[in-house]
Design a protein around this motif. Sequence first.
Motif, PDB file in Angstrom:
ATOM      1  N   GLY A  16       0.801  -1.213   0.000  1.00 63.61           N
ATOM      2  CA  GLY A  16       0.000   0.000   0.000  1.00 63.61           C
ATOM      3  C   GLY A  16       0.833   1.263   0.000  1.00 63.61           C
ATOM      4  N   ILE A  17       2.063   1.176  -0.491  1.00 67.16           N
ATOM      5  CA  ILE A  17       2.963   2.325  -0.522  1.00 67.16           C
ATOM      6  C   ILE A  17       2.756   3.082  -1.832  1.00 67.16           C
ATOM      7  N   VAL A  18       2.360   4.341  -1.714  1.00 69.13           N
ATOM      8  CA  VAL A  18       2.167   5.192  -2.883  1.00 69.13           C
ATOM      9  C   VAL A  18       3.545   5.620  -3.377  1.00 69.13           C
ATOM     10  N   PHE A  19       3.745   5.549  -4.692  1.00 69.73           N
ATOM     11  CA  PHE A  19       5.046   5.939  -5.245  1.00 69.73           C
ATOM     12  C   PHE A  19       4.856   6.489  -6.644  1.00 69.73           C
ATOM     13  N   GLN A  20       5.841   7.284  -7.056  1.00 63.66           N
ATOM     14  CA  GLN A  20       5.879   7.838  -8.411  1.00 63.66           C
ATOM     15  C   GLN A  20       7.246   7.549  -8.989  1.00 63.66           C
ATOM     16  N   GLU A  21       7.282   7.152 -10.236  1.00 66.54           N
ATOM     17  CA  GLU A  21       8.541   6.970 -10.947  1.00 66.54           C
ATOM     18  C   GLU A  21       8.744   8.215 -11.811  1.00 66.54           C
ATOM     19  N   VAL A  22       9.848   8.923 -11.592  1.00 63.45           N
ATOM     20  CA  VAL A  22      10.084  10.206 -12.251  1.00 63.45           C
ATOM     21  C   VAL A  22      11.446  10.177 -12.941  1.00 63.45           C
ATOM     22  N   ILE A  23      11.455  10.633 -14.181  1.00 64.27           N
ATOM     23  CA  ILE A  23      12.713  10.767 -14.920  1.00 64.27           C
ATOM     24  C   ILE A  23      13.021  12.250 -15.045  1.00 64.27           C
ATOM     25  N   ASP A  24      14.238  12.626 -14.637  1.00 66.61           N
ATOM     26  CA  ASP A  24      14.708  14.004 -14.734  1.00 66.61           C
ATOM     27  C   ASP A  24      16.033  13.969 -15.485  1.00 66.61           C
ATOM     28  N   TYR A  66      16.813  11.421  -0.287  1.00 64.67           N
ATOM     29  CA  TYR A  66      16.577  12.861  -0.241  1.00 64.67           C
ATOM     30  C   TYR A  66      15.183  13.125   0.310  1.00 64.67           C
ATOM     31  N   LEU A  67      15.030  14.236   1.029  1.00 60.18           N
ATOM     32  CA  LEU A  67      13.736  14.606   1.593  1.00 60.18           C
ATOM     33  C   LEU A  67      13.289  15.973   1.091  1.00 60.18           C
ATOM     34  N   GLN A  68      11.978  16.144   1.039  1.00 58.45           N
ATOM     35  CA  GLN A  68      11.353  17.416   0.731  1.00 58.45           C
ATOM     36  C   GLN A  68      10.068  17.477   1.543  1.00 58.45           C
ATOM     37  N   PRO A  69       9.834  18.404   2.420  1.00 65.75           N
ATOM     38  CA  PRO A  69      10.702  19.553   2.664  1.00 65.75           C
ATOM     39  C   PRO A  69      11.950  19.142   3.457  1.00 65.75           C
ATOM     40  N   TRP A  70      12.880  20.071   3.527  1.00 68.02           N
ATOM     41  CA  TRP A  70      14.049  19.860   4.360  1.00 68.02           C
ATOM     42  C   TRP A  70      13.581  19.757   5.807  1.00 68.02           C
ATOM     43  N   VAL A  71      14.172  18.848   6.562  1.00 70.47           N
ATOM     44  CA  VAL A  71      13.764  18.666   7.952  1.00 70.47           C
ATOM     45  C   VAL A  71      14.923  18.952   8.895  1.00 70.47           C
ATOM     46  N   LYS A  72      14.553  19.373  10.099  1.00 73.08           N
ATOM     47  CA  LYS A  72      15.527  19.589  11.171  1.00 73.08           C
ATOM     48  C   LYS A  72      15.145  18.714  12.356  1.00 73.08           C
ATOM     49  N   LEU A  73      16.135  18.406  13.177  1.00 75.76           N
ATOM     50  CA  LEU A  73      15.868  17.690  14.414  1.00 75.76           C
ATOM     51  C   LEU A  73      15.092  18.610  15.346  1.00 75.76           C
ATOM     52  N   ALA A  74      13.985  18.135  15.852  1.00 72.91           N
ATOM     53  CA  ALA A  74      13.104  18.982  16.666  1.00 72.91           C
ATOM     54  C   ALA A  74      13.780  19.457  17.949  1.00 72.91           C
ATOM     55  N   THR A  75      14.547  18.587  18.592  1.00 70.89           N
ATOM     56  CA  THR A  75      15.143  18.953  19.886  1.00 70.89           C
ATOM     57  C   THR A  75      16.339  19.888  19.754  1.00 70.89           C
ATOM     58  N   HIS A  76      17.005  19.902  18.605  1.00 73.02           N
ATOM     59  CA  HIS A  76      18.215  20.705  18.437  1.00 73.02           C
ATOM     60  C   HIS A  76      18.045  21.841  17.419  1.00 73.02           C
ATOM     61  N   ASN A  77      16.941  21.836  16.675  1.00 67.94           N
ATOM     62  CA  ASN A  77      16.679  22.826  15.636  1.00 67.94           C
ATOM     63  C   ASN A  77      17.856  22.970  14.673  1.00 67.94           C
ATOM     64  N   ALA A  82      25.284  15.124   8.189  1.00 66.15           N
ATOM     65  CA  ALA A  82      25.383  14.712   6.790  1.00 66.15           C
ATOM     66  C   ALA A  82      24.048  14.785   6.061  1.00 66.15           C
ATOM     67  N   ALA A  83      23.227  15.778   6.441  1.00 66.30           N
ATOM     68  CA  ALA A  83      21.940  15.984   5.768  1.00 66.30           C
ATOM     69  C   ALA A  83      21.686  17.481   5.589  1.00 66.30           C
ATOM     70  N   ASN A  84      22.712  18.183   5.090  1.00 70.74           N
ATOM     71  CA  ASN A  84      22.573  19.629   4.966  1.00 70.74           C
ATOM     72  C   ASN A  84      22.969  20.155   3.590  1.00 70.74           C
ATOM     73  N   GLN A  85      22.987  19.276   2.597  1.00 73.12           N
ATOM     74  CA  GLN A  85      23.341  19.695   1.243  1.00 73.12           C
ATOM     75  C   GLN A  85      22.132  19.570   0.323  1.00 73.12           C
ATOM     76  N   ALA A  86      22.087  20.423  -0.690  1.00 71.88           N
ATOM     77  CA  ALA A  86      20.983  20.410  -1.645  1.00 71.88           C
ATOM     78  C   ALA A  86      21.276  19.468  -2.809  1.00 71.88           C
ATOM     79  N   PHE A  87      20.211  18.898  -3.344  1.00 72.62           N
ATOM     80  CA  PHE A  87      20.277  18.055  -4.538  1.00 72.62           C
ATOM     81  C   PHE A  87      19.088  18.433  -5.411  1.00 72.62           C
ATOM     82  N   MET A  88      19.362  18.861  -6.622  1.00 73.14           N
ATOM     83  CA  MET A  88      18.287  19.260  -7.533  1.00 73.14           C
ATOM     84  C   MET A  88      17.778  18.044  -8.292  1.00 73.14           C
ATOM     85  N   PHE A  89      16.471  17.864  -8.245  1.00 72.45           N
ATOM     86  CA  PHE A  89      15.827  16.787  -9.005  1.00 72.45           C
ATOM     87  C   PHE A  89      14.425  17.243  -9.373  1.00 72.45           C
TER      88      PHE A  89
END
Length: 126
Positions: A16-24, A66-77, A82-89
Amino acid sequence: MSFLPSREREYLESKGIVFQEVIDGSQKGVILPSFRLPSNKYDVHQAEVLIVLPPGYPDVPPDMFYLQPWVKLATHNRYPTAANQAFMFNGVSWQRWSRHNNEWRSGTDGIWTMLKRVEHALEVAA
């Protein structure tokens, strides 16, 4: 257009996992919308997950996710390690989670393995 191996599409559909296959351009990615994040760990409760499939997949492992939106750790803001770089897709700036995979088993592993790696990385992120 579908590029995931049929057994991987069938796996996602059976769960039951919704997914999209995208070519960029020359890149192929699987996007999982509304992916639930661990409770009380991040500043949002869900995000889209992008898994870019390298040439030669599934014999060659996906390297990061990769995640969208960018997320931060709630307790440390702050962004997780190793999750602070951008990737364009697909015209979107995704948050790159640099989590390398050196244990991929060609012929055995697939999208199910990558989903477990994503879930684990999100649980243990600091």
